[in-house]
Write an enzyme that holds these catalytic residues in place. Sequence first.
Site, PDB file in Angstrom:
ATOM      1  N   PHE A  50       8.423  15.806  -2.126  1.00 26.91           N
ATOM      2  CA  PHE A  50       9.410  15.303  -1.160  1.00 26.91           C
ATOM      3  C   PHE A  50      10.759  16.018  -1.318  1.00 26.91           C
ATOM      4  O   PHE A  50      11.804  15.439  -1.091  1.00 26.91           O
ATOM      5  CB  PHE A  50       9.572  13.770  -1.270  1.00 26.91           C
ATOM      6  CG  PHE A  50       8.344  13.043  -0.795  1.00 26.91           C
ATOM      7  CD1 PHE A  50       8.296  12.514   0.483  1.00 26.91           C
ATOM      8  CD2 PHE A  50       7.216  12.936  -1.594  1.00 26.91           C
ATOM      9  CE1 PHE A  50       7.158  11.882   0.951  1.00 26.91           C
ATOM     10  CE2 PHE A  50       6.073  12.315  -1.134  1.00 26.91           C
ATOM     11  CZ  PHE A  50       6.040  11.782   0.127  1.00 26.91           C
TER      12      PHE A  50
ATOM     13  N   LYS B 263       7.989  -1.771  -2.519  1.00 17.37           N
ATOM     14  CA  LYS B 263       7.527  -0.907  -1.420  1.00 17.37           C
ATOM     15  C   LYS B 263       8.711  -0.337  -0.623  1.00 17.37           C
ATOM     16  O   LYS B 263       8.800   0.862  -0.355  1.00 17.37           O
ATOM     17  CB  LYS B 263       6.587  -1.708  -0.515  1.00 17.37           C
ATOM     18  CG  LYS B 263       6.142  -0.985   0.734  1.00 17.37           C
ATOM     19  CD  LYS B 263       5.265   0.216   0.451  1.00 17.37           C
ATOM     20  CE  LYS B 263       5.038   1.016   1.725  1.00 17.37           C
ATOM     21  NZ  LYS B 263       4.306   2.236   1.493  1.00 17.37           N
TER      22      LYS B 263
ATOM     23  N   GLU C  82       0.854  -1.193   0.000  1.00 21.15           N
ATOM     24  CA  GLU C  82       0.000   0.000   0.000  1.00 21.15           C
ATOM     25  C   GLU C  82       0.889   1.242   0.000  1.00 21.15           C
ATOM     26  O   GLU C  82       1.855   1.322   0.735  1.00 21.15           O
ATOM     27  CB  GLU C  82      -0.899  -0.025   1.255  1.00 21.15           C
ATOM     28  CG  GLU C  82      -1.854   1.121   1.348  1.00 21.15           C
ATOM     29  CD  GLU C  82      -2.658   1.325   0.064  1.00 21.15           C
ATOM     30  OE1 GLU C  82      -3.364   0.415  -0.368  1.00 21.15           O
ATOM     31  OE2 GLU C  82      -2.552   2.421  -0.531  1.00 21.15           O
TER      32      GLU C  82
ATOM     33  N   CYS D 202       6.393   5.002   8.734  1.00 19.61           N
ATOM     34  CA  CYS D 202       6.941   4.193   7.637  1.00 19.61           C
ATOM     35  C   CYS D 202       8.424   4.418   7.367  1.00 19.61           C
ATOM     36  O   CYS D 202       9.214   3.481   7.483  1.00 19.61           O
ATOM     37  CB  CYS D 202       6.125   4.446   6.369  1.00 19.61           C
ATOM     38  SG  CYS D 202       4.442   3.821   6.518  1.00 19.61           S
TER      39      CYS D 202
HETATM   40  N1  NAD Z   1       0.332   4.194   8.071  1.00 21.85           N
HETATM   41  C1  NAD Z   1       0.669   4.377   6.787  1.00 21.85           C
HETATM   42  O1  NAD Z   1       0.656   5.504   6.267  1.00 21.85           O
HETATM   43  C2  NAD Z   1       1.062   3.202   5.937  1.00 21.85           C
HETATM   44  C3  NAD Z   1       1.143   3.360   4.544  1.00 21.85           C
HETATM   45  C4  NAD Z   1       1.485   2.264   3.764  1.00 21.85           C
HETATM   46  C5  NAD Z   1       1.790   1.052   4.369  1.00 21.85           C
HETATM   47  N2  NAD Z   1       1.734   0.926   5.713  1.00 21.85           N
HETATM   48  C6  NAD Z   1       2.012  -0.376   6.317  1.00 21.85           C
HETATM   49  O2  NAD Z   1       0.773  -0.999   6.650  1.00 21.85           O
HETATM   50  C7  NAD Z   1       0.904  -1.761   7.847  1.00 21.85           C
HETATM   51  C8  NAD Z   1      -0.112  -1.281   8.869  1.00 21.85           C
HETATM   52  O3  NAD Z   1       0.201   0.039   9.211  1.00 21.85           O
HETATM   53  P1  NAD Z   1      -0.822   0.958  10.017  1.00 21.85           P
HETATM   54  O4  NAD Z   1      -0.216   2.296  10.114  1.00 21.85           O
HETATM   55  O5  NAD Z   1      -2.178   0.792   9.453  1.00 21.85           O
HETATM   56  O6  NAD Z   1      -0.758   0.229  11.451  1.00 21.85           O
HETATM   57  P2  NAD Z   1      -1.709   0.464  12.701  1.00 21.85           P
HETATM   58  O7  NAD Z   1      -0.871   0.199  13.888  1.00 21.85           O
HETATM   59  O8  NAD Z   1      -2.416   1.754  12.579  1.00 21.85           O
HETATM   60  O9  NAD Z   1      -2.817  -0.685  12.569  1.00 21.85           O
HETATM   61  C9  NAD Z   1      -2.550  -2.035  12.731  1.00 21.85           C
HETATM   62  C10 NAD Z   1      -3.774  -2.677  13.378  1.00 21.85           C
HETATM   63  O10 NAD Z   1      -3.619  -4.098  13.368  1.00 21.85           O
HETATM   64  C11 NAD Z   1      -4.249  -4.613  14.530  1.00 21.85           C
HETATM   65  N3  NAD Z   1      -3.788  -5.974  14.771  1.00 21.85           N
HETATM   66  C12 NAD Z   1      -2.557  -6.405  15.127  1.00 21.85           C
HETATM   67  N4  NAD Z   1      -2.560  -7.757  15.258  1.00 21.85           N
HETATM   68  C13 NAD Z   1      -3.800  -8.178  14.968  1.00 21.85           C
HETATM   69  C14 NAD Z   1      -4.429  -9.452  14.930  1.00 21.85           C
HETATM   70  N5  NAD Z   1      -3.747 -10.562  15.244  1.00 21.85           N
HETATM   71  N6  NAD Z   1      -5.723  -9.527  14.593  1.00 21.85           N
HETATM   72  C15 NAD Z   1      -6.427  -8.399  14.302  1.00 21.85           C
HETATM   73  N7  NAD Z   1      -5.894  -7.171  14.315  1.00 21.85           N
HETATM   74  C16 NAD Z   1      -4.597  -7.049  14.641  1.00 21.85           C
HETATM   75  C17 NAD Z   1      -3.856  -3.617  15.591  1.00 21.85           C
HETATM   76  O11 NAD Z   1      -4.706  -3.686  16.717  1.00 21.85           O
HETATM   77  C18 NAD Z   1      -3.978  -2.290  14.836  1.00 21.85           C
HETATM   78  O12 NAD Z   1      -5.265  -1.733  14.997  1.00 21.85           O
HETATM   79  C19 NAD Z   1       2.363  -1.615   8.275  1.00 21.85           C
HETATM   80  O13 NAD Z   1       3.107  -2.671   7.755  1.00 21.85           O
HETATM   81  C20 NAD Z   1       2.783  -0.317   7.615  1.00 21.85           C
HETATM   82  O14 NAD Z   1       4.176  -0.252   7.368  1.00 21.85           O
HETATM   83  C21 NAD Z   1       1.354   1.975   6.515  1.00 21.85           C
END
Ligand code: NAD
Length: 432
Positions: free
Chosen positions: A252, A207, A151, A263
């Site tokens: 950027f 990514k 993503e 990230c």
């Molecule tokens: N935040 C961003 O802007 C962004 C952008 C692109 C990619 N990513 C990637 O996406 C991934 C998620 O990032 P995020 O910022 O959304 O994280 P986040 O911490 O906001 O959300 C993760 C969620 O997963 C839940 N979770 C963990 N273990 C679980 C399980 N066993 N069952 C159900 N739920 C569970 C947590 O409770 C939490 O709510 C990461 O790998 C990150 O690097 C993030």
Amino acid sequence: MKLCMIGTGYVGLVSGVCFSDLGNDVICVDRDTDKINNLKKGIIPIYEPGLSELVNKNYKNKKLKFSTNLKESVKQSDIIFICVGTPTKKKSSAADLSQVYKVAQEIRNSISKFKIIVTKSTVPVITGDEIEKIISQKKSKKFFSVVSNPEFLREGEAIRDFSYPDRIVIGTKDKKSNKILKNLYSPLISKGAKYINTSRRAAELIKYASNAFLATKITFINEIANLCEKISINVEDISIGMGLDKRIGSRFLRAGPAYGGSCFPKDTKAIITTADKFKVNLSVIKSVIESNKKRSSLLLKRVFEILKGKIKNKNICFLGVTFKANTDDMRDSACLSMIPILNKKGAKINYYDPTGIKKELTQYKNVKYSKDIKSAIHNSDLIIIHTEWNDFKSINFKKTVRNKKFIIFDMRNIYSSSKMNKLKIKYFGVGA
Ligand SMILES: NC(=O)c1ccc[n+]([C@@H]2O[C@H](COP(=O)([O-])OP(=O)(O)OC[C@H]3O[C@@H](n4cnc5c(N)ncnc54)[C@H](O)[C@@H]3O)[C@@H](O)[C@H]2O)c1
């Protein structure tokens, strides 16, 4: 299509709600019961422009559901997206994949017919192979296919980024999964998004390489800003002059504080760990991390210079404390390495952030949250513009700040120094 997002955070919630808005039936699952109960009541756990309206609309028309029951949600869905966190491990620079692998174990117990399991979480190369291994310990490979679909959304612009992506990357050799996913994304492809089908490992690396490159761009212009400061050049001119070159691009390329967020810091470290494993030296990314580490101390040094070394009892106001505007995310925000030091040196810190008080700052005795811009800056000796919110772009400082000798240190260069000079306000930007 019937989709299940496991992990209802920034990525899982935003992509889940956007998929539901495209007409799919989506269940967003999380292990955090409070988060799920709140979402059912219309309480959104994160700040993201436009998200609340979209969640409420799709929840009301039953295209979007929330659940803590992973097993049941997986059973009811055809495509399972893994969207859990992949933070840096506590004692190393590697990505901690425990949440991803735990979910893979839970999924394997819930599969009874063919499912596409998609990693949207950012995971190092070969994680897809590991997920496949975990699931195939209990289920025959004919029951599932593991695909990488990284993503690229940015917090603060997440809905727009998801709905109008530059590209959609699907890492799989499985023709059936590719066809289904291309169909799922067809509304976005028809709006102009490029669709790329690669190997799973390539998708995983795309990514990390992308994030490392963007972090490099920020760090590059920050270093050029350091040079500009020494030779009376405005780095903004350099950004414009460089950015107009289509090979470089303007995004950027704005000097500011150290890059932060959920990230870039973790992903730059993780790609190095992956490369080290294969005995490859990613020296450019290593120096980016080093340079970024130094960035906060460098900006702090400027604060000391601006205040002529007299920090004790100075009223310093931070406008914005998140790692960037339009998000409530404090993860690895640059101010988290500046505020504690200023606090230790005896400064009295006030901060205002449009997304409210921050638990990360409550532990410090002399760090206080102000409920609005006016009360935050009223008594300031030094105002630090740390985040580029629109709210901070047209403040009447002269009218609002009581101390007539106040100074502004604009770490985002949102004001013009010549206008500030005309107003007789002592003003410092970065890279000028
Ligand atoms: N935040 C961003 O802007 C962004 C952008 C692109 C990619 N990513 C990637 O996406 C991934 C998620 O990032 P995020 O910022 O959304 O994280 P986040 O911490 O906001 O959300 C993760 C969620 O997963 C839940 N979770 C963990 N273990 C679980 C399980 N066993 N069952 C159900 N739920 C569970 C947590 O409770 C939490 O709510 C990461 O790998 C990150 O690097 C993030």
